[in-house]
Scaffold this motif. Structure first.
Motif, PDB file in Angstrom:
ATOM      1  N   ALA A  33       1.037  -0.631  -0.027  1.00 14.61           N
ATOM      2  CA  ALA A  33      -0.122   0.005   0.048  1.00 14.61           C
ATOM      3  C   ALA A  33       1.034   1.222  -0.171  1.00 14.61           C
ATOM      4  O   ALA A  33       0.893   2.569  -0.803  1.00 14.61           O
ATOM      5  CB  ALA A  33      -1.080   0.043   1.018  1.00 14.61           C
ATOM      6  N   VAL A  34       2.149   1.550   1.157  1.00 10.43           N
ATOM      7  CA  VAL A  34       2.520   2.313   1.146  1.00 10.43           C
ATOM      8  C   VAL A  34       3.387   2.641  -0.159  1.00 10.43           C
ATOM      9  O   VAL A  34       4.447   3.826  -0.022  1.00 10.43           O
ATOM     10  CB  VAL A  34       3.099   2.397   2.405  1.00 10.43           C
ATOM     11  CG1 VAL A  34       2.844   2.223   3.492  1.00 10.43           C
ATOM     12  CG2 VAL A  34       4.603   1.250   2.294  1.00 10.43           C
ATOM     13  N   GLN A  35       3.208   1.497  -1.902  1.00 10.23           N
ATOM     14  CA  GLN A  35       4.605   2.234  -2.585  1.00 10.23           C
ATOM     15  C   GLN A  35       3.267   3.122  -3.140  1.00 10.23           C
ATOM     16  O   GLN A  35       4.511   2.784  -4.700  1.00 10.23           O
ATOM     17  CB  GLN A  35       4.135   0.608  -3.040  1.00 10.23           C
ATOM     18  CG  GLN A  35       5.081   0.193  -2.038  1.00 10.23           C
ATOM     19  CD  GLN A  35       6.440   0.236  -1.697  1.00 10.23           C
ATOM     20  OE1 GLN A  35       7.635   0.953  -2.497  1.00 10.23           O
ATOM     21  NE2 GLN A  35       6.866   0.607  -0.513  1.00 10.23           N
ATOM     22  N   ALA A  36       2.374   3.425  -3.098  1.00  7.33           N
ATOM     23  CA  ALA A  36       1.480   4.127  -3.678  1.00  7.33           C
ATOM     24  C   ALA A  36       2.130   5.549  -4.318  1.00  7.33           C
ATOM     25  O   ALA A  36       2.645   6.095  -3.092  1.00  7.33           O
ATOM     26  CB  ALA A  36      -0.010   4.226  -3.289  1.00  7.33           C
ATOM     27  N   ALA A  39       0.186  12.532  -3.916  1.00 12.70           N
ATOM     28  CA  ALA A  39       0.972  14.376  -4.273  1.00 12.70           C
ATOM     29  C   ALA A  39       1.605  14.581  -3.020  1.00 12.70           C
ATOM     30  O   ALA A  39       1.844  14.582  -2.092  1.00 12.70           O
ATOM     31  CB  ALA A  39      -0.472  15.299  -4.176  1.00 12.70           C
ATOM     32  N   MET A  40       2.842  15.230  -4.391  1.00  7.72           N
ATOM     33  CA  MET A  40       3.711  16.023  -3.430  1.00  7.72           C
ATOM     34  C   MET A  40       5.361  15.054  -2.237  1.00  7.72           C
ATOM     35  O   MET A  40       5.279  15.266  -1.333  1.00  7.72           O
ATOM     36  CB  MET A  40       3.654  17.280  -2.595  1.00  7.72           C
ATOM     37  CG  MET A  40       2.451  18.007  -3.520  1.00  7.72           C
ATOM     38  SD  MET A  40       2.189  19.770  -3.021  1.00  7.72           S
ATOM     39  CE  MET A  40       2.475  20.587  -1.012  1.00  7.72           C
ATOM     40  N   ASN A  41       4.032  13.809  -2.871  1.00  3.67           N
ATOM     41  CA  ASN A  41       5.757  12.615  -1.616  1.00  3.67           C
ATOM     42  C   ASN A  41       4.815  12.807  -0.081  1.00  3.67           C
ATOM     43  O   ASN A  41       5.509  12.936   0.803  1.00  3.67           O
ATOM     44  CB  ASN A  41       6.687  12.125  -2.263  1.00  3.67           C
ATOM     45  CG  ASN A  41       7.043  11.001  -1.312  1.00  3.67           C
ATOM     46  OD1 ASN A  41       6.289   9.916  -1.546  1.00  3.67           O
ATOM     47  ND2 ASN A  41       7.853  10.994  -1.037  1.00  3.67           N
ATOM     48  N   ASN A  42       3.538  12.890  -0.093  1.00  7.37           N
ATOM     49  CA  ASN A  42       3.203  13.225   1.723  1.00  7.37           C
ATOM     50  C   ASN A  42       2.339  11.927   2.377  1.00  7.37           C
ATOM     51  O   ASN A  42       2.959  11.865   2.925  1.00  7.37           O
ATOM     52  CB  ASN A  42       1.721  14.124   1.563  1.00  7.37           C
ATOM     53  CG  ASN A  42       2.127  15.788   1.711  1.00  7.37           C
ATOM     54  OD1 ASN A  42       3.034  15.843   2.174  1.00  7.37           O
ATOM     55  ND2 ASN A  42       0.908  16.866   0.233  1.00  7.37           N
ATOM     56  N   GLN A  43       2.545  11.164   1.239  1.00  7.45           N
ATOM     57  CA  GLN A  43       2.227   9.629   1.817  1.00  7.45           C
ATOM     58  C   GLN A  43       1.308  10.025   3.295  1.00  7.45           C
ATOM     59  O   GLN A  43       1.614   9.244   3.967  1.00  7.45           O
ATOM     60  CB  GLN A  43       3.624   8.986   2.256  1.00  7.45           C
ATOM     61  CG  GLN A  43       4.473   8.985   1.453  1.00  7.45           C
ATOM     62  CD  GLN A  43       4.994   8.270   1.502  1.00  7.45           C
ATOM     63  OE1 GLN A  43       6.021   7.294   2.427  1.00  7.45           O
ATOM     64  NE2 GLN A  43       6.733   8.438   1.255  1.00  7.45           N
ATOM     65  N   PRO A 110      -5.297  13.986  -0.291  1.00 10.68           N
ATOM     66  CA  PRO A 110      -4.997  12.749   0.331  1.00 10.68           C
ATOM     67  C   PRO A 110      -5.982  11.773   0.465  1.00 10.68           C
ATOM     68  O   PRO A 110      -5.603  10.707   0.303  1.00 10.68           O
ATOM     69  CB  PRO A 110      -5.572  13.019   2.233  1.00 10.68           C
ATOM     70  CG  PRO A 110      -5.729  14.370   1.944  1.00 10.68           C
ATOM     71  CD  PRO A 110      -5.714  14.957   1.208  1.00 10.68           C
ATOM     72  N   ALA A 111      -7.447  11.917   0.236  1.00 13.78           N
ATOM     73  CA  ALA A 111      -8.116  10.863   0.061  1.00 13.78           C
ATOM     74  C   ALA A 111      -8.081   9.981  -1.518  1.00 13.78           C
ATOM     75  O   ALA A 111      -8.172   8.960  -1.308  1.00 13.78           O
ATOM     76  CB  ALA A 111      -9.504  11.486  -0.408  1.00 13.78           C
ATOM     77  N   VAL A 112      -7.600  11.416  -2.650  1.00 11.28           N
ATOM     78  CA  VAL A 112      -7.443  10.246  -4.163  1.00 11.28           C
ATOM     79  C   VAL A 112      -6.051   8.910  -3.497  1.00 11.28           C
ATOM     80  O   VAL A 112      -5.528   8.284  -4.088  1.00 11.28           O
ATOM     81  CB  VAL A 112      -6.950  11.239  -5.012  1.00 11.28           C
ATOM     82  CG1 VAL A 112      -6.158  11.197  -5.758  1.00 11.28           C
ATOM     83  CG2 VAL A 112      -7.596  11.378  -5.138  1.00 11.28           C
ATOM     84  N   ASP A 113      -4.730   9.894  -2.830  1.00 13.34           N
ATOM     85  CA  ASP A 113      -4.074   9.267  -2.011  1.00 13.34           C
ATOM     86  C   ASP A 113      -4.190   8.372  -1.515  1.00 13.34           C
ATOM     87  O   ASP A 113      -3.309   6.879  -2.112  1.00 13.34           O
ATOM     88  CB  ASP A 113      -3.215  10.392  -1.646  1.00 13.34           C
ATOM     89  CG  ASP A 113      -2.458  11.414  -2.003  1.00 13.34           C
ATOM     90  OD1 ASP A 113      -2.274  11.556  -3.568  1.00 13.34           O
ATOM     91  OD2 ASP A 113      -1.708  12.049  -1.082  1.00 13.34           O
TER      92      ASP A 113
END
Length: 186
Positions: A33-36, A39-43, A110-113
């Protein structure tokens, strides 16, 4: 399993065996999951994992009550009134795991991320022979203050993707997908 095969063959699963999902497998999915991209690499993601059947049943029952109470203001739910009224219906389909992706309020969207992280979970699970289904009915409930308090979810976090997970009891039928609508090619 090849990526394109996972994309084309993954289906929502709503029938599961009783077999438990190993913690290491869940951790593998969370690491996928966290490899997704974000935006702006906010994770901006955080995760919740529930394997307690009684807790999942309580959340299911509470969610059904909440959804029934909201049908007046959400007419799109009217077609589900009978299902939500059925005491035997479990919105989590008695799956052994409920894995929820939460968004921290960081970055432009963040929801899209978090939806991208959820897709990674579902594709990775399929590649490992597991089944998943995104349970949209639970999203609203996970954002209620009382459930956040019960589970220790920070108030400012929002549930994006409640995903059930387990070993499929049977193959899901193929679904015919619509062709892409192409608005332009220049």
């Amino acid at each position: 399993m090849e990526l394109m095969e996972a994309i084309y063959k993954r289906r929502s699963v709503r029938f599961f065996t009783e077999e438990k999902v190993d913690k290491d497998v869940i951790d593998t999915l969370l690491n996928a999951a966290v490899q997704a991209p974000s935006a702006m690499n906010n994770q901006p993601w955080a995760f919740g994992v529930i394997q307690d059947k009684e807790l999942m049943k309580k959340i299911s029952d509470d969610s059904k009550a909440y959804l029934l109470a909201g049908i007046g203001s959400k007419p799109f739910l009217e077609g589900y009134r009978q299902l939500f009224s059925n005491p035997d219906y479990n919105i989590f389909y008695n799956a052994p795991v409920l894995l929820t992706v939460f968004a921290r309020p960081e970055g432009p969207n963040p929801a899209v991320d978090c939806a991208l992280a959820a897709q990674n979970i579902m594709l990775a699970a399929h590649a490992l022979g597991l089944g998943t289904c995104w349970i949209g009915f639970a999203q609203m409930s996970f954002n209620l203050p009382e459930l956040k308090e019960l589970l220790g979810i920070p108030k400012e976090y929002s549930a994006v993707a409640p995903i059930i997970l387990g070993h499929p009891a049977k193959a899901s039928p193929e679904i015919v997908k619509k062709d892409p609508e192409i608005l332009f090619r220049k």
